[in-house]
Design an enzyme around this catalytic site. Structure first.
Site, PDB file in Angstrom:
ATOM      1  N   LYS A  45       0.850  -1.210   0.000  1.00 27.24           N
ATOM      2  CA  LYS A  45       0.000   0.000   0.000  1.00 27.24           C
ATOM      3  C   LYS A  45       0.880   1.253   0.000  1.00 27.24           C
ATOM      4  CE  LYS A  45      -3.385   2.976   0.900  1.00 27.24           C
ATOM      5  NZ  LYS A  45      -4.314   3.392  -0.182  1.00 27.24           N
ATOM      6  N   SER A  46       0.510   2.232  -0.800  1.00 28.49           N
ATOM      7  CA  SER A  46       1.241   3.507  -0.801  1.00 28.49           C
ATOM      8  C   SER A  46       1.336   4.028   0.623  1.00 28.49           C
ATOM      9  CB  SER A  46       0.506   4.549  -1.649  1.00 28.49           C
ATOM     10  OG  SER A  46       0.598   4.245  -3.022  1.00 28.49           O
ATOM     11  N   ASN A  69     -13.473   5.171  -5.261  1.00 30.24           N
ATOM     12  CA  ASN A  69     -12.883   5.208  -3.919  1.00 30.24           C
ATOM     13  C   ASN A  69     -12.314   6.570  -3.600  1.00 30.24           C
ATOM     14  OD1 ASN A  69      -9.700   5.317  -3.493  1.00 30.24           O
ATOM     15  ND2 ASN A  69     -10.093   4.396  -5.513  1.00 30.24           N
ATOM     16  N   MET A  71     -10.125   6.727  -0.461  1.00 30.89           N
ATOM     17  CA  MET A  71      -9.589   6.149   0.773  1.00 30.89           C
ATOM     18  C   MET A  71      -8.828   7.189   1.605  1.00 30.89           C
ATOM     19  SD  MET A  71     -10.704   3.100   0.357  1.00 30.89           S
ATOM     20  CE  MET A  71      -9.863   2.189   1.651  1.00 30.89           C
ATOM     21  N   CYS A 130      -2.073  10.231  -6.490  1.00 34.38           N
ATOM     22  CA  CYS A 130      -3.214  10.008  -5.587  1.00 34.38           C
ATOM     23  C   CYS A 130      -4.210  11.155  -5.730  1.00 34.38           C
ATOM     24  CB  CYS A 130      -2.777   9.910  -4.134  1.00 34.38           C
ATOM     25  SG  CYS A 130      -4.199   9.777  -3.026  1.00 34.38           S
ATOM     26  N   LYS A 164       4.057   5.930 -10.552  1.00 35.75           N
ATOM     27  CA  LYS A 164       2.647   5.657 -10.853  1.00 35.75           C
ATOM     28  C   LYS A 164       2.026   6.948 -11.348  1.00 35.75           C
ATOM     29  CE  LYS A 164      -1.364   3.235 -10.020  1.00 35.75           C
ATOM     30  NZ  LYS A 164      -1.630   2.494  -8.792  1.00 35.75           N
ATOM     31  N   GLY A 247      -5.699  -0.977 -15.058  1.00 33.17           N
ATOM     32  CA  GLY A 247      -6.954  -0.307 -15.377  1.00 33.17           C
ATOM     33  C   GLY A 247      -7.908  -1.186 -16.157  1.00 33.17           C
ATOM     34  N   THR A 270      -9.629  -3.111  -9.060  1.00 33.32           N
ATOM     35  CA  THR A 270     -11.045  -3.307  -8.755  1.00 33.32           C
ATOM     36  C   THR A 270     -11.427  -4.786  -8.725  1.00 33.32           C
ATOM     37  OG1 THR A 270     -11.669  -1.148  -9.681  1.00 33.32           O
ATOM     38  CG2 THR A 270     -13.400  -2.822  -9.532  1.00 33.32           C
TER      39      THR A 270
END
Ligand code: DHB
Length: 309
Positions: A45-46, A69, A71, A130, A164, A247, A270
């Site tokens: 996780k980032s 999302n 988050m 992000c 990313k 994606g 997803t």
């Protein structure tokens, strides 16, 4: 014998599938489940310098054609993920991806210095995209800032690094970004992150709480945009920079299309949320079935070889 083996920065992966950062990779238990799965590798996780709770819930929603999302970077903090990465190194795994998403440039530099000085020998994915932090723009949409960040990082950083990226939608933007990235010893890019700040409504109401319902869109909705980004960067980037596609992957056919566009590795987000780690086994079987029908034995038989009219 059909092989899904792939390579990034001289390293070999038994297959071309992995999770996308953020999905099932925050806690020790989730990371252990990824390690037990059929994925070719996995990513953490980032993380931010210090642990964060993230945005208020509900902050993720499954949609019929994807997900939304916001988050807000919930994570256990840099030290947790560095310890995890070093434990992986100690057990002989030097193919882990370590995602870093500092809240400011100084935090990213500090985390990357610590990775540089550690025994970690895997890959670092610096997240410049992000979309869910109120008040913080996506660095990938600020081209001068992206250049400045990479310039500062490559002053000292020597381990395999990738970034990313958010999705781009304009040819001039693809070219501008590629020209910047080609100036640096990046080993990969991952594209795309979610399509930022989408809005989904059910009846008369939004489906997630943060930011008035706005969030990153993923899944089938974004596949054509993801493929376009993989294809354009595969064409524009120097060969030393591998493209990791992300994606809209629901089936082996979707993985096949990402690879046709030029992806060396394909991340699942997803669909991994919806189906959990058995998704990797299914996608491997479906991709091999397509390769079998077409007479392809290796990824390199069709990677990047999309036919144009
Ligand atoms: C989050 C979402 C992202 O798309 C990302 O790249 C990093 C963090 C999040 O909201 O936690």
């Amino acid at each position: 014998m059909i092989s899904l083996q792939t390579f990034i920065a001289e390293k070999t992966f038994k297959n071309c599938l992995m999770n996308a950062s953020g999905v099932k990779c925050m806690t020790d238990e989730e990371l252990q489940e990824l390690a037990r799965s059929e994925a070719g590798t996995w990513i953490t996780k980032s993380c931010t310098l210090v642990p964060q709770d993230g945005n208020p819930s509900p902050r993720y929603a499954d949609l019929k054609m994807g997900s939304i999302n916001s988050m807000g970077l919930p994570n256990l903090g840099f030290d947790f993920y560095l310890n995890y990465a070093l434990k992986q190194h100690d057990t002989g795994n030097d193919s882990l991806f370590f995602s870093v998403a500092g809240l400011k440039l100084e935090d990213n530099l500090q985390m990357l210095k610590r990775i540089q000085d550690s025994d970690f020998q895997g890959f670092t994915e610096l997240n410049l995209s992000c979309p869910n932090l109120p008040g913080k723009p996506q660095t990938g949409y600020d081209f001068d800032r992206t250049n400045e960040v990479l310039d500062k990082i490559f002053n000292f950083y020597q381990k395999p690094l990738g970034i990313k990226l958010p999705p781009y939608f304009d040819m001039i933007h693809f070219e501008t970004v590629a020209n910047i990235l080609n100036q640096y010893p990046l080993r990969f890019i991952t594209c795309i992150n979610s399509v930022g700040n989408a809005l989904y409504i059910e009846d008369e109401t939004v489906v997630i709480k943060p930011k008035g319902g706005f969030g990153g869109l993923g899944g089938a909705y974004v596949k054509p945009t993801a493929l376009a980004n993989v294809r354009m960067f595969y064409k524009l980037l120097k060969k030393e920079i591998a493209v990791i596609g992300c994606g809209g992957v629901e089936t082996g056919r979707d993985v096949f299309e990402h690879i046709l566009c030029g992806a060396s590795m394909v991340q699942i987000a997803t669909q991994l949320m919806k189906e959990d780690t058995p998704v990797f086994f299914r996608l491997i079987a479906e991709l091999k079935e397509i390769m079998n029908i077409k007479g392809y034995q290796n990824i390199s038989d069709f990677r990047g070889k999309l036919k144009e009219l």
